[in-house]
Design a protein around this motif. Structure first.
Motif, PDB file in Angstrom:
ATOM      1  N   GLY A 141     -48.536 -74.061 -39.259  1.00 17.36           N
ATOM      2  CA  GLY A 141     -47.210 -73.499 -39.034  1.00 17.36           C
ATOM      3  C   GLY A 141     -47.200 -72.061 -39.520  1.00 17.36           C
ATOM      4  N   TYR A 142     -46.008 -71.489 -39.600  1.00 15.37           N
ATOM      5  CA  TYR A 142     -45.921 -70.102 -40.056  1.00 15.37           C
ATOM      6  C   TYR A 142     -44.618 -69.863 -40.797  1.00 15.37           C
ATOM      7  CZ  TYR A 142     -42.736 -69.334 -36.132  1.00 15.37           C
ATOM      8  OH  TYR A 142     -41.682 -69.424 -35.264  1.00 15.37           O
ATOM      9  N   GLU A 143     -44.651 -68.807 -41.618  1.00 16.45           N
ATOM     10  CA  GLU A 143     -43.450 -68.284 -42.258  1.00 16.45           C
ATOM     11  C   GLU A 143     -43.280 -66.870 -41.746  1.00 16.45           C
ATOM     12  OE1 GLU A 143     -41.987 -66.980 -46.705  1.00 16.45           O
ATOM     13  OE2 GLU A 143     -43.156 -68.824 -46.514  1.00 16.45           O
ATOM     14  N   TYR A 144     -42.118 -66.591 -41.170  1.00 17.05           N
ATOM     15  CA  TYR A 144     -41.835 -65.262 -40.633  1.00 17.05           C
ATOM     16  C   TYR A 144     -40.769 -64.622 -41.515  1.00 17.05           C
ATOM     17  CZ  TYR A 144     -40.870 -61.554 -37.316  1.00 17.05           C
ATOM     18  OH  TYR A 144     -40.719 -60.319 -36.719  1.00 17.05           O
ATOM     19  N   GLN A 145     -41.103 -63.486 -42.114  1.00 18.13           N
ATOM     20  CA  GLN A 145     -40.207 -62.824 -43.054  1.00 18.13           C
ATOM     21  C   GLN A 145     -39.708 -61.504 -42.486  1.00 18.13           C
ATOM     22  OE1 GLN A 145     -42.944 -62.358 -46.315  1.00 18.13           O
ATOM     23  NE2 GLN A 145     -42.715 -64.484 -46.989  1.00 18.13           N
ATOM     24  N   ILE A 146     -38.424 -61.229 -42.713  1.00 16.72           N
ATOM     25  CA  ILE A 146     -37.806 -59.961 -42.298  1.00 16.72           C
ATOM     26  C   ILE A 146     -37.266 -59.306 -43.563  1.00 16.72           C
ATOM     27  CG2 ILE A 146     -36.041 -58.854 -40.882  1.00 16.72           C
ATOM     28  CD1 ILE A 146     -36.134 -61.406 -39.116  1.00 16.72           C
ATOM     29  N   PHE A 147     -37.785 -58.123 -43.891  1.00 20.95           N
ATOM     30  CA  PHE A 147     -37.404 -57.433 -45.115  1.00 20.95           C
ATOM     31  C   PHE A 147     -36.253 -56.463 -44.859  1.00 20.95           C
ATOM     32  CE2 PHE A 147     -41.684 -58.849 -45.758  1.00 20.95           C
ATOM     33  CZ  PHE A 147     -41.706 -59.249 -47.068  1.00 20.95           C
ATOM     34  N   THR A 148     -35.368 -56.343 -45.853  1.00 19.43           N
ATOM     35  CA  THR A 148     -34.292 -55.353 -45.769  1.00 19.43           C
ATOM     36  C   THR A 148     -34.722 -54.052 -46.435  1.00 19.43           C
ATOM     37  OG1 THR A 148     -33.312 -56.323 -47.752  1.00 19.43           O
ATOM     38  CG2 THR A 148     -32.442 -57.044 -45.629  1.00 19.43           C
ATOM     39  N   ARG A 149     -35.656 -54.141 -47.407  1.00 17.92           N
ATOM     40  CA  ARG A 149     -36.231 -52.948 -48.043  1.00 17.92           C
ATOM     41  C   ARG A 149     -37.726 -53.148 -48.136  1.00 17.92           C
ATOM     42  NH1 ARG A 149     -31.700 -53.112 -52.103  1.00 17.92           N
ATOM     43  NH2 ARG A 149     -30.215 -51.665 -51.230  1.00 17.92           N
ATOM     44  N   PRO A 150     -38.564 -52.409 -47.529  1.00 24.02           N
ATOM     45  CA  PRO A 150     -38.221 -51.347 -46.579  1.00 24.02           C
ATOM     46  C   PRO A 150     -37.628 -51.941 -45.307  1.00 24.02           C
ATOM     47  CG  PRO A 150     -40.596 -51.656 -46.633  1.00 24.02           C
ATOM     48  CD  PRO A 150     -40.007 -52.571 -47.672  1.00 24.02           C
ATOM     49  N   ARG A 151     -36.617 -51.319 -44.821  1.00 22.13           N
ATOM     50  CA  ARG A 151     -35.837 -51.822 -43.695  1.00 22.13           C
ATOM     51  C   ARG A 151     -36.686 -51.990 -42.436  1.00 22.13           C
ATOM     52  NH1 ARG A 151     -30.273 -51.757 -43.203  1.00 22.13           N
ATOM     53  NH2 ARG A 151     -29.602 -52.276 -41.099  1.00 22.13           N
ATOM     54  N   GLY A 152     -36.554 -53.178 -41.815  1.00 19.19           N
ATOM     55  CA  GLY A 152     -37.202 -53.424 -40.535  1.00 19.19           C
ATOM     56  C   GLY A 152     -38.628 -53.930 -40.599  1.00 19.19           C
ATOM     57  N   ARG A 153     -39.220 -54.006 -41.776  1.00 17.51           N
ATOM     58  CA  ARG A 153     -40.590 -54.532 -41.862  1.00 17.51           C
ATOM     59  C   ARG A 153     -40.558 -56.042 -41.728  1.00 17.51           C
ATOM     60  NH1 ARG A 153     -45.123 -51.820 -44.738  1.00 17.51           N
ATOM     61  NH2 ARG A 153     -46.148 -52.961 -43.092  1.00 17.51           N
ATOM     62  N   THR A 154     -41.584 -56.577 -41.081  1.00 12.58           N
ATOM     63  CA  THR A 154     -41.698 -58.027 -40.935  1.00 12.58           C
ATOM     64  C   THR A 154     -43.086 -58.462 -41.391  1.00 12.58           C
ATOM     65  OG1 THR A 154     -42.521 -57.893 -38.668  1.00 12.58           O
ATOM     66  CG2 THR A 154     -40.126 -58.066 -38.959  1.00 12.58           C
ATOM     67  N   ARG A 155     -43.190 -59.732 -41.741  1.00 16.72           N
ATOM     68  CA  ARG A 155     -44.485 -60.270 -42.154  1.00 16.72           C
ATOM     69  C   ARG A 155     -44.603 -61.698 -41.623  1.00 16.72           C
ATOM     70  NH1 ARG A 155     -46.051 -60.150 -48.404  1.00 16.72           N
ATOM     71  NH2 ARG A 155     -44.107 -61.333 -48.537  1.00 16.72           N
ATOM     72  N   CYS A 156     -45.752 -61.977 -41.020  1.00 17.83           N
ATOM     73  CA  CYS A 156     -46.075 -63.309 -40.525  1.00 17.83           C
ATOM     74  C   CYS A 156     -47.162 -63.880 -41.434  1.00 17.83           C
ATOM     75  CB  CYS A 156     -46.582 -63.218 -39.085  1.00 17.83           C
ATOM     76  SG  CYS A 156     -47.285 -64.752 -38.460  1.00 17.83           S
ATOM     77  N   ILE A 157     -46.882 -65.042 -42.028  1.00 17.81           N
ATOM     78  CA  ILE A 157     -47.867 -65.705 -42.880  1.00 17.81           C
ATOM     79  C   ILE A 157     -48.225 -67.031 -42.221  1.00 17.81           C
ATOM     80  CG2 ILE A 157     -48.381 -66.638 -45.162  1.00 17.81           C
ATOM     81  CD1 ILE A 157     -46.177 -64.815 -46.277  1.00 17.81           C
ATOM     82  N   LEU A 158     -49.460 -67.146 -41.794  1.00 17.26           N
ATOM     83  CA  LEU A 158     -49.933 -68.388 -41.177  1.00 17.26           C
ATOM     84  C   LEU A 158     -50.249 -69.391 -42.278  1.00 17.26           C
ATOM     85  CD1 LEU A 158     -52.258 -66.928 -38.416  1.00 17.26           C
ATOM     86  CD2 LEU A 158     -49.833 -67.533 -38.263  1.00 17.26           C
ATOM     87  N   GLN A 159     -49.868 -70.645 -42.065  1.00 19.60           N
ATOM     88  CA  GLN A 159     -50.026 -71.682 -43.078  1.00 19.60           C
ATOM     89  C   GLN A 159     -51.278 -72.510 -42.810  1.00 19.60           C
ATOM     90  OE1 GLN A 159     -47.661 -71.728 -45.656  1.00 19.60           O
ATOM     91  NE2 GLN A 159     -47.018 -69.856 -44.587  1.00 19.60           N
ATOM     92  N   ARG A 160     -51.995 -72.854 -43.892  1.00 21.23           N
ATOM     93  CA  ARG A 160     -53.209 -73.661 -43.793  1.00 21.23           C
ATOM     94  C   ARG A 160     -52.999 -75.095 -44.281  1.00 21.23           C
ATOM     95  NH1 ARG A 160     -58.193 -71.088 -43.315  1.00 21.23           N
ATOM     96  NH2 ARG A 160     -57.999 -68.868 -42.929  1.00 21.23           N
ATOM     97  N   LEU A 161     -51.989 -75.340 -45.095  1.00 24.02           N
ATOM     98  CA  LEU A 161     -51.704 -76.659 -45.640  1.00 24.02           C
ATOM     99  C   LEU A 161     -50.467 -77.244 -44.957  1.00 24.02           C
ATOM    100  CD1 LEU A 161     -52.230 -75.868 -49.435  1.00 24.02           C
ATOM    101  CD2 LEU A 161     -53.803 -77.064 -47.900  1.00 24.02           C
ATOM    102  N   PRO A 162     -50.331 -78.572 -44.950  1.00 25.42           N
ATOM    103  CA  PRO A 162     -49.130 -79.173 -44.356  1.00 25.42           C
ATOM    104  C   PRO A 162     -47.865 -78.657 -45.054  1.00 25.42           C
ATOM    105  CG  PRO A 162     -50.793 -80.846 -44.780  1.00 25.42           C
ATOM    106  CD  PRO A 162     -51.286 -79.593 -45.418  1.00 25.42           C
ATOM    107  N   ILE A 163     -46.845 -78.378 -44.270  1.00 24.30           N
ATOM    108  CA  ILE A 163     -45.582 -77.843 -44.785  1.00 24.30           C
ATOM    109  C   ILE A 163     -44.624 -79.000 -45.055  1.00 24.30           C
ATOM    110  CG2 ILE A 163     -43.615 -76.368 -44.253  1.00 24.30           C
ATOM    111  CD1 ILE A 163     -45.580 -74.803 -42.393  1.00 24.30           C
ATOM    112  N   LYS A 164     -44.024 -78.996 -46.243  1.00 25.14           N
ATOM    113  CA  LYS A 164     -43.098 -80.051 -46.651  1.00 25.14           C
ATOM    114  C   LYS A 164     -41.654 -79.689 -46.325  1.00 25.14           C
ATOM    115  CE  LYS A 164     -41.662 -82.462 -50.856  1.00 25.14           C
ATOM    116  NZ  LYS A 164     -41.875 -82.553 -52.300  1.00 25.14           N
ATOM    117  N   GLN A 165     -41.247 -78.466 -46.664  1.00 18.20           N
ATOM    118  CA  GLN A 165     -39.855 -78.055 -46.483  1.00 18.20           C
ATOM    119  C   GLN A 165     -39.745 -76.545 -46.525  1.00 18.20           C
ATOM    120  OE1 GLN A 165     -38.064 -79.983 -49.870  1.00 18.20           O
ATOM    121  NE2 GLN A 165     -38.279 -78.191 -51.167  1.00 18.20           N
TER     122      GLN A 165
END
Length: 165
Positions: A75-99
């Protein structure tokens, strides 16, 4: 952009136009997508195991496509930052996600990759249009069934017996 091979977030997939097939989809863990991913093993927020598991300034659709192409991605976690404004980060997951748990420093979405989502077969197409136009207000109806054949006349009666002497 590559063709999306998954049921993407906020992208309707019309099964009626496709044959029956299995796809990969992304769903919210425990019904809640908002927040950072928590994995099953550590019970804490997940961190990318390798620098290659993190992509900066990509769209969420690109994050999904990247996860789709990797067998190990759960799965993945997609993050949208307010500072610095407009930056995003995609973190791909290697372990099963619980919540997913609320994030404080950024907005985040956590999605689990689910394989073998079965879509129904396509419904048959509508019948072709008539080869001619009907006058306005006239509706087409199938021809009536043929009438039964006319009744046969009764067979002739036998001749009367000869008179007796």
């Amino acid at each position: 952009l590559k063709w999306c091979t998954a049921v993407c977030v906020d992208t309707p997939l019309r099964a009626s136009t496709m044959p029956a097939m299995s796809l990969t989809s992304f769903i919210a863990p425990a019904g809640r997508a908002g927040g950072s991913c928590v994995n099953v093993k550590t019970g804490g927020r997940t961190r990318a195991a390798l620098p290659s598991d993190v992509t900066w300034d990509a769209s969420e659709a690109a994050c999904q496509e990247q996860c789709l192409g990797l067998k190990w991605c759960t799965g993945y976690e997609y993050q949208i930052f307010t500072r610095p404004r407009g930056r995003t980060r995609c973190i791909l997951q290697r372990l099963p996600i619980k919540q997913a748990v609320p994030a404080t420093a950024f907005d985040a979405v956590c999605k689990i990759k689910v394989r073998n989502v079965r879509l129904p077969a396509a419904s048959p197409p509508p019948p072709p249009p008539l080869p001619f136009a009907l006058p306005q207000g006239v509706r087409w109806a199938p021809p009536p069934s043929p009438l039964p054949p006319p009744a046969q006349p009764p067979p002739p009666s036998p001749p009367p017996p000869p008179p007796r002497p």
